[in-house]
Design a protein around this motif. Structure first.
Motif, PDB file in Angstrom:
ATOM      1  N   VAL A  38      17.089  -7.223   4.594  1.00  0.00           N
ATOM      2  CA  VAL A  38      17.056  -5.773   4.388  1.00  0.00           C
ATOM      3  C   VAL A  38      15.729  -5.384   3.764  1.00  0.00           C
ATOM      4  O   VAL A  38      15.355  -5.897   2.696  1.00  0.00           O
ATOM      5  CB  VAL A  38      18.223  -5.302   3.486  1.00  0.00           C
ATOM      6  N   SER A  39      15.010  -4.499   4.445  1.00  0.00           N
ATOM      7  CA  SER A  39      13.778  -3.930   3.892  1.00  0.00           C
ATOM      8  C   SER A  39      14.085  -2.525   3.394  1.00  0.00           C
ATOM      9  O   SER A  39      14.655  -1.703   4.116  1.00  0.00           O
ATOM     10  CB  SER A  39      12.685  -3.878   4.963  1.00  0.00           C
ATOM     11  N   ARG A  40      13.716  -2.256   2.166  1.00  0.00           N
ATOM     12  CA  ARG A  40      14.027  -0.980   1.535  1.00  0.00           C
ATOM     13  C   ARG A  40      12.742  -0.222   1.227  1.00  0.00           C
ATOM     14  O   ARG A  40      11.728  -0.821   0.857  1.00  0.00           O
ATOM     15  CB  ARG A  40      14.820  -1.191   0.247  1.00  0.00           C
ATOM     16  N   VAL A 320       5.015   7.523  -0.699  1.00  0.00           N
ATOM     17  CA  VAL A 320       5.850   6.331  -0.831  1.00  0.00           C
ATOM     18  C   VAL A 320       5.975   5.971  -2.307  1.00  0.00           C
ATOM     19  O   VAL A 320       4.992   5.652  -2.966  1.00  0.00           O
ATOM     20  CB  VAL A 320       5.256   5.157  -0.027  1.00  0.00           C
ATOM     21  N   LEU A 321       7.193   6.055  -2.811  1.00  0.00           N
ATOM     22  CA  LEU A 321       7.457   5.608  -4.176  1.00  0.00           C
ATOM     23  C   LEU A 321       7.720   4.104  -4.208  1.00  0.00           C
ATOM     24  O   LEU A 321       7.351   3.422  -5.153  1.00  0.00           O
ATOM     25  CB  LEU A 321       8.656   6.365  -4.754  1.00  0.00           C
ATOM     26  N   GLN A 322       8.394   3.593  -3.188  1.00  0.00           N
ATOM     27  CA  GLN A 322       8.619   2.164  -3.027  1.00  0.00           C
ATOM     28  C   GLN A 322       8.241   1.802  -1.605  1.00  0.00           C
ATOM     29  O   GLN A 322       8.886   2.218  -0.660  1.00  0.00           O
ATOM     30  CB  GLN A 322      10.090   1.821  -3.289  1.00  0.00           C
ATOM     31  N   SER A 323       7.136   1.068  -1.464  1.00  0.00           N
ATOM     32  CA  SER A 323       6.688   0.685  -0.120  1.00  0.00           C
ATOM     33  C   SER A 323       7.713  -0.238   0.538  1.00  0.00           C
ATOM     34  O   SER A 323       8.504  -0.884  -0.156  1.00  0.00           O
ATOM     35  CB  SER A 323       5.330  -0.013  -0.206  1.00  0.00           C
ATOM     36  N   PRO A 324       7.734  -0.280   1.879  1.00  0.00           N
ATOM     37  CA  PRO A 324       8.704  -1.140   2.575  1.00  0.00           C
ATOM     38  C   PRO A 324       8.635  -2.573   2.062  1.00  0.00           C
ATOM     39  O   PRO A 324       7.582  -3.201   2.053  1.00  0.00           O
ATOM     40  CB  PRO A 324       8.271  -1.034   4.036  1.00  0.00           C
ATOM     41  N   LEU A 325       9.776  -3.055   1.628  1.00  0.00           N
ATOM     42  CA  LEU A 325       9.860  -4.380   1.017  1.00  0.00           C
ATOM     43  C   LEU A 325       9.823  -5.468   2.088  1.00  0.00           C
ATOM     44  O   LEU A 325      10.483  -5.368   3.120  1.00  0.00           O
ATOM     45  CB  LEU A 325      11.156  -4.477   0.208  1.00  0.00           C
TER      46      LEU A 325
END
Length: 365
Positions: A38-40, A320-325
């Protein structure tokens, strides 16, 4: 042992069936189910910090929605069939989900209709709106960490492009409409100014209204002089004869003043012909039309400039607060959770069925 098991199955088949279902489902989740990565990503929509104009077309039309409305639009686009087609073209999601996964989780047929593929897509991509924080949380499931990361990154890029296209299209339509109005208003303003200049040249007057005011002042001065000479004539007539040179001079002055007053009044008002009052009224009408056209043109020009500023505010940047993990280990499926939930539900249903069987037996007895 076998006889005890046989008696249990015979006396309580529903509990035996429930136990078998729990074992099979637990076997699937713990042994058979293939792992998914899972990428978030967490994003928020922001607009350029441009000062809000005091007058703009969007303010007249009621303005736009807030940031939550824009986030909902972005969410619907990320989950749309159009986005699915883009992902399939650039990443080949049909191939990835059909070549990986177990029998129950994989895309069984890579050539399924787009409607069925979209249903499968909604099980692998989740977009949640956090209304309190005003952000979107995006979860993408893939059978390899690289695919999940690439898919999440493409979702962000395509979503930002879509929101910017929407803002550009609305802004361009507003500006195009105002520019068309500007052309029409400019022609009207030019026509009214030309008509005003032609009228001035035709009658040889720059401002008929000012000329009328000047003539009124002249008439008022002549009437004052007439009254003074009439008073002088009355004073002379009290002690001089009507044939005296001084009295006759005063009479000639009075007659000249009366003729001059009549002539000036004729210039101001006549039953027929181009009298100044008619010319002044027509000139004032043309002047008002030209002034109204100028004010309308100025307002439209200001509105056009403000709408161009508003166009800059229509741009939506996906911050983007959290870039794709890039996942390092799989987090789906949640094996223990899924097995536990299924076991609880199955036991609950078996208990209800057991109670119903007991009630039926009691009624028979």
């Amino acid at each position: 042992m076998h006889s005890s098991l046989r008696r249990f199955v015979t006396s309580a088949p529903h509990w035996a069936l429930a136990l078998i279902a729990i074992v099979l489902v637990s076997f699937y989740w713990f042994i058979w189910a293939e792992e998914r990565y899972v990428s978030r990503a967490t994003v928020v929509l922001e607009s350029p910090q441009v000062a809000t104009p005091e007058f703009s077309l969007s303010s007249l039309m009621g303005g736009g929605g807030g940031n939550t409305h824009d986030l909902l639009l972005l969410r619907e686009h990320l989950l749309s069939v159009d986005m699915l087609r883009l992902l399939d073209e650039q990443l080949g999601i049909r191939q990835h989900y059909s070549e990986n996964g177990d029998l129950f989780a994989k895309l069984r047929n890579p050539n399924v209709p787009i409607e069925d593929l979209h249903k499968y897509y909604l099980r692998r991509v989740e977009v949640e709106l956090d209304e309190y924080a005003g952000v979107l949380n995006i979860y993408v499931q893939g059978y390899t960490p690289e695919f999940a990361h690439s898919m999440a990154s493409l979702l962000l890029e395509a979503g930002e492009n879509h929101m910017n296209q929407m803002g550009h299209r609305l802004a361009e339509e507003q500006v195009r409409f105002l520019e068309q109005q500007m052309v029409r208003l400019d022609e009207r303003f030019t026509e009214t100014r030309a008509a005003l200049l032609d009228y001035q040249n035709e009658h040889g007057l720059v401002s008929p209204t000012s000329t009328v005011e000047s003539i009124n002042q002249v008439v008022a001065t002549l009437e004052a002089d007439l009254a003074r000479f009439q008073a002088q004539r009355n004073a002379l007539a009290s002690f001089q004869s009507a044939q005296s040179a001084e009295l006759r001079q005063v009479e000639r002055n009075i007659e000249a003043l009366r003729d001059q007053i009549i002539e000036q009044r004729d210039r101001l008002a006549q039953a027929t012909g181009d009298s100044l009052n008619r010319i002044s009224a027509e000139y004032e009408t043309l002047e008002l039309q030209a002034q109204f056209a100028q004010e309308t043109y100025s307002s439209a020009l200001a509105s056009l400039e403000n709408t161009r500023l508003e166009a800059a505010r229509q741009l939506k940047q996906v911050s983007v607060l959290q870039s794709p993990l890039m996942p390092e280990y799989p987090t789906e499926p949640r094996r223990l959770y899924n097995s536990t939930v299924f076991a609880i539900i199955t036991i609950f249903l078996a208990f209800i069925l057991s109670m119903m069987i007991m009630i039926i037996k009691d009624h028979r007895d």
